[in-house]
Each structure stands twice: as structure tokens, then as C-alpha cells.
Design a protein around this motif. Sequence first.
Motif, short mmCIF file in Angstrom:
data_model
loop_
_atom_site.label_atom_id
_atom_site.label_comp_id
_atom_site.label_asym_id
_atom_site.label_seq_id
_atom_site.Cartn_x
_atom_site.Cartn_y
_atom_site.Cartn_z
N ALA A 80 7.61 -2.81 26.53
CA ALA A 80 8.70 -2.90 27.48
C ALA A 80 9.76 -3.87 26.98
O ALA A 80 9.54 -4.64 26.05
N PHE A 81 10.91 -3.81 27.64
CA PHE A 81 12.02 -4.69 27.31
C PHE A 81 11.56 -6.14 27.20
O PHE A 81 10.82 -6.65 28.04
N ASP A 82 11.99 -6.80 26.15
CA ASP A 82 11.78 -8.21 25.86
C ASP A 82 10.36 -8.55 25.41
O ASP A 82 10.04 -9.72 25.24
N ASP A 83 9.50 -7.56 25.20
CA ASP A 83 8.18 -7.85 24.63
C ASP A 83 8.33 -8.38 23.21
O ASP A 83 9.11 -7.83 22.42
N ALA A 84 7.58 -9.41 22.89
CA ALA A 84 7.51 -9.91 21.52
C ALA A 84 6.37 -9.18 20.83
O ALA A 84 5.26 -9.10 21.37
N VAL A 85 6.66 -8.63 19.66
CA VAL A 85 5.66 -7.87 18.92
C VAL A 85 5.68 -8.28 17.45
O VAL A 85 6.63 -8.91 16.98
N ALA A 86 4.63 -7.90 16.75
CA ALA A 86 4.58 -8.04 15.30
C ALA A 86 4.40 -6.63 14.73
O ALA A 86 3.60 -5.85 15.25
N VAL A 87 5.15 -6.33 13.70
CA VAL A 87 5.04 -5.06 13.00
C VAL A 87 4.46 -5.35 11.62
O VAL A 87 4.96 -6.22 10.91
N THR A 88 3.40 -4.63 11.26
CA THR A 88 2.75 -4.85 9.97
C THR A 88 2.80 -3.58 9.14
O THR A 88 2.91 -2.48 9.66
N MET A 89 2.72 -3.77 7.81
CA MET A 89 2.72 -2.66 6.87
C MET A 89 1.83 -2.99 5.70
O MET A 89 1.74 -4.15 5.29
N ARG A 90 1.16 -1.96 5.19
CA ARG A 90 0.41 -2.10 3.95
C ARG A 90 0.47 -0.78 3.19
O ARG A 90 0.39 0.29 3.79
N PRO A 91 0.62 -0.86 1.87
CA PRO A 91 0.53 0.37 1.08
C PRO A 91 -0.93 0.79 1.02
O PRO A 91 -1.82 -0.04 0.84
N ALA A 92 -1.18 2.08 1.23
CA ALA A 92 -2.56 2.56 1.27
C ALA A 92 -2.96 3.31 0.00
O ALA A 92 -4.07 3.12 -0.50
N ALA A 93 -2.09 4.17 -0.50
CA ALA A 93 -2.44 4.98 -1.67
C ALA A 93 -1.20 5.31 -2.48
O ALA A 93 -0.11 5.44 -1.94
N LEU A 94 -1.41 5.47 -3.78
CA LEU A 94 -0.34 5.82 -4.70
C LEU A 94 -0.72 7.07 -5.48
O LEU A 94 -1.86 7.22 -5.90
N ARG A 95 0.24 7.93 -5.66
CA ARG A 95 0.12 9.05 -6.59
C ARG A 95 1.24 8.89 -7.60
O ARG A 95 1.87 7.83 -7.65
N ARG A 96 1.52 9.89 -8.39
CA ARG A 96 2.54 9.76 -9.43
C ARG A 96 3.91 9.47 -8.83
O ARG A 96 4.59 8.52 -9.21
N SER A 97 4.34 10.28 -7.85
CA SER A 97 5.68 10.13 -7.29
C SER A 97 5.66 9.92 -5.77
O SER A 97 6.69 10.01 -5.13
N SER A 98 4.49 9.65 -5.21
CA SER A 98 4.41 9.45 -3.76
C SER A 98 3.50 8.28 -3.43
O SER A 98 2.67 7.87 -4.24
N LEU A 99 3.70 7.76 -2.23
CA LEU A 99 2.84 6.69 -1.75
C LEU A 99 2.62 6.87 -0.25
O LEU A 99 3.43 7.46 0.45
N GLN A 101 1.81 4.75 3.25
CA GLN A 101 1.89 3.42 3.85
C GLN A 101 1.35 3.48 5.27
O GLN A 101 1.60 4.45 6.00
N ASP A 102 0.62 2.44 5.66
CA ASP A 102 0.14 2.29 7.02
C ASP A 102 0.98 1.22 7.72
O ASP A 102 1.31 0.20 7.12
N TYR A 103 1.29 1.49 9.00
CA TYR A 103 2.04 0.56 9.84
C TYR A 103 1.27 0.34 11.12
O TYR A 103 0.51 1.20 11.57
N ALA A 104 1.50 -0.80 11.76
CA ALA A 104 0.92 -1.07 13.07
C ALA A 104 1.86 -1.99 13.83
O ALA A 104 2.56 -2.81 13.24
#
Length: 148
Positions: A80-99, A101-104
Motif C-alpha cells: 500500500a501507499f507509503d509502505d517501506a520495502v526492500a527489493v532484492t535480485m540475484r542472478p540464477a543461471a547463465l547460458r551463452r546469450s541469456s541469463l 534473474q530472481d527478484y523478491a
Amino acid sequence: MVEDADRAEFGIEGDWAVVRRHRIRWSECDQYAHANNAAYLALCEDLRVSHWLSLGGRFAVGEPGPVVAQMEVRYLQSLAFDDAVAVTMRPAALRRSSLTQDYAVWKRGLVFTCRAVLVLIRHGSGEKVAIPPAMRAVLVGQGAAEDA
């Protein structure tokens, strides 16, 4: 990396390469002050762009850049409006030309998850481009597994 203070404040669990704090703005909400579904995706996009730039990537014609090919999302709790949050990211897997990523998004625990498959293409031509070795090394160091 996620600091202990962020883990305690937002209830973050697991290993995450990148974290960013955010406060839900009115412009991200509907008339009832609930965060719009698209706002969660925009939070992931903002983190994805800043992460790409931190890897030395650019957004220019002729340069390779990530394009979202697929996304899977789960909305677990509303924000909701004015909620404080944290956004996280991590790379999960790599291929030759793609990757992959996980977010939360976290607010006293997990409220949203997203998995995105990104393909590196040369802007202007659409040609798929291999992930540069230096960038690949950083992504592996951040936890990405290299697929065949």
C-alpha cells in the motif's frame, strides 16, 4: 549483498546479490491506495537496469543489452501507499546469450517473487550476443550457475 539491518527490518531470507530500499509512491497505487500489480514489475525493472549499468553495460544503439524474454511472478501479499520495502535480485543461471534473474520484494517477510529470463541482443539489429567474459565472471561471483 544484503546487510543484517535489512534482513532484520524487512525479513529478508536467503542469499541476494543486490538490495534496494523503496517507499511505495502514490503514483504506484490505485484509487484505494493499493500498489498496482505493474508497480511490482517496475521495481524489478529499476533494479535490473541499475544492475546492468553496474556490470558495465550500456543502453545505446549498436551495444548489447538485456531484453526480457519471459517472466513468472507470484503476488503473495499486497502493498500500500507509503509502505517501506526492500527489493532484492540475484542472478540464477547463465547460458551463452541469456541469463535468468530472481527478484523478491520484502516487507516484514516475502510479498512478491519474480523470475525473469533475459536475452542479450545488439540494440538496433536484434542480433543475439554472447554475455561478455568479464560480465559473466561477475555474475558467477554473484551466484549464477552456468548452464550448458
